[in-house]
Design a protein around this motif. Structure first.
Motif, PDB file in Angstrom:
ATOM      1  N   ILE A   3       0.866  -1.178   0.000  1.00 26.61           N
ATOM      2  CA  ILE A   3       0.000   0.000   0.000  1.00 26.61           C
ATOM      3  C   ILE A   3       0.898   1.222   0.000  1.00 26.61           C
ATOM      4  O   ILE A   3       1.849   1.314   0.764  1.00 26.61           O
ATOM      5  CB  ILE A   3      -0.916   0.003   1.227  1.00 26.61           C
ATOM      6  N   SER A   4       0.564   2.135  -0.869  1.00 28.47           N
ATOM      7  CA  SER A   4       1.379   3.340  -0.934  1.00 28.47           C
ATOM      8  C   SER A   4       1.204   4.172   0.338  1.00 28.47           C
ATOM      9  O   SER A   4       0.219   4.050   1.063  1.00 28.47           O
ATOM     10  CB  SER A   4       1.013   4.168  -2.169  1.00 28.47           C
ATOM     11  N   LYS A   7      -2.028   6.336   0.483  1.00 32.31           N
ATOM     12  CA  LYS A   7      -3.233   5.581   0.793  1.00 32.31           C
ATOM     13  C   LYS A   7      -3.262   5.221   2.282  1.00 32.31           C
ATOM     14  O   LYS A   7      -4.314   5.277   2.921  1.00 32.31           O
ATOM     15  CB  LYS A   7      -3.304   4.307  -0.039  1.00 32.31           C
ATOM     16  N   LEU A   8      -2.137   4.871   2.855  1.00 31.60           N
ATOM     17  CA  LEU A   8      -2.057   4.508   4.260  1.00 31.60           C
ATOM     18  C   LEU A   8      -2.409   5.698   5.152  1.00 31.60           C
ATOM     19  O   LEU A   8      -3.174   5.572   6.115  1.00 31.60           O
ATOM     20  CB  LEU A   8      -0.653   3.993   4.598  1.00 31.60           C
TER      21      LEU A   8
END
Length: 164
Positions: A3-4, A7-8
């Motif tokens: 997950i980039s 996004k996190l």
């Protein structure tokens, strides 16, 4: 698949906002500001509302004179014994004591006021009878004492003299 970082951070932010929202909402819904008791005569108790039917009532706290000091309250739907006791008290006009919880906010499906009744304490008929009997006994004792005092006075049987 990782997950980039963007996004996190955005998912974490959404989770924190939702957690705060539900935390504050739960506090307002379940939390209580104060609790207490009031005594008076129930003026009315009725089920009201267009979409959400809630139990609402009014109580006159002042029993002296013609002035009315109203206390408006709500009763939650699951408090069936409280609702029945309030209905009976409204029909008989007796003075009762109620216990209540004051909430922080009102919600349409819960009631119109912040005050929710949790208990109704009614004076039992035996207590009323005992108080009435005690007051009758006291008044009859007073009457006997005054009758005794009247009997101690001499009675005049002389009918020839008249006060002019």
């Amino acid at each position: 698949m990782a997950i980039s970082r963007v996004k996190l951070i955005s998912l974490s932010s959404i989770a924190v906002v939702l957690l705060l929202f539900f935390g504050v909402g739960s506090f307002y819904y379940f939390g209580s500001f104060s609790t207490g008791d009031r005594a008076g005569v129930v003026i009315k108790i009725s089920q009201r509302g267009y979409i959400f039917k809630t139990w609402e009532g009014e109580m006159n706290l002042n029993d002296q004179g013609n002035t009315i000091e109203k206390f408006e309250f709500s009763v939650e739907e699951d408090e069936t014994k409280v609702i029945e006791d309030l209905k009976d008290a409204a029909l008989t006009g007796e003075r009762i004591r109620i216990s209540y919880v004051e909430r922080y906010r009102t919600f349409a499906w819960r009631g119109d006021t912040k005050y929710f009744i949790t208990e109704v304490v009614r004076q039992k008929n035996n207590e009323l009878r005992n108080e009435k009997e005690d007051s009758r006994d006291n008044s009859s004792n007073q009457n006997e004492n005054t009758d005794d005092q009247k009997n101690d006075e001499p009675i005049s049987t002389d009918t020839t003299t008249r006060d002019m």
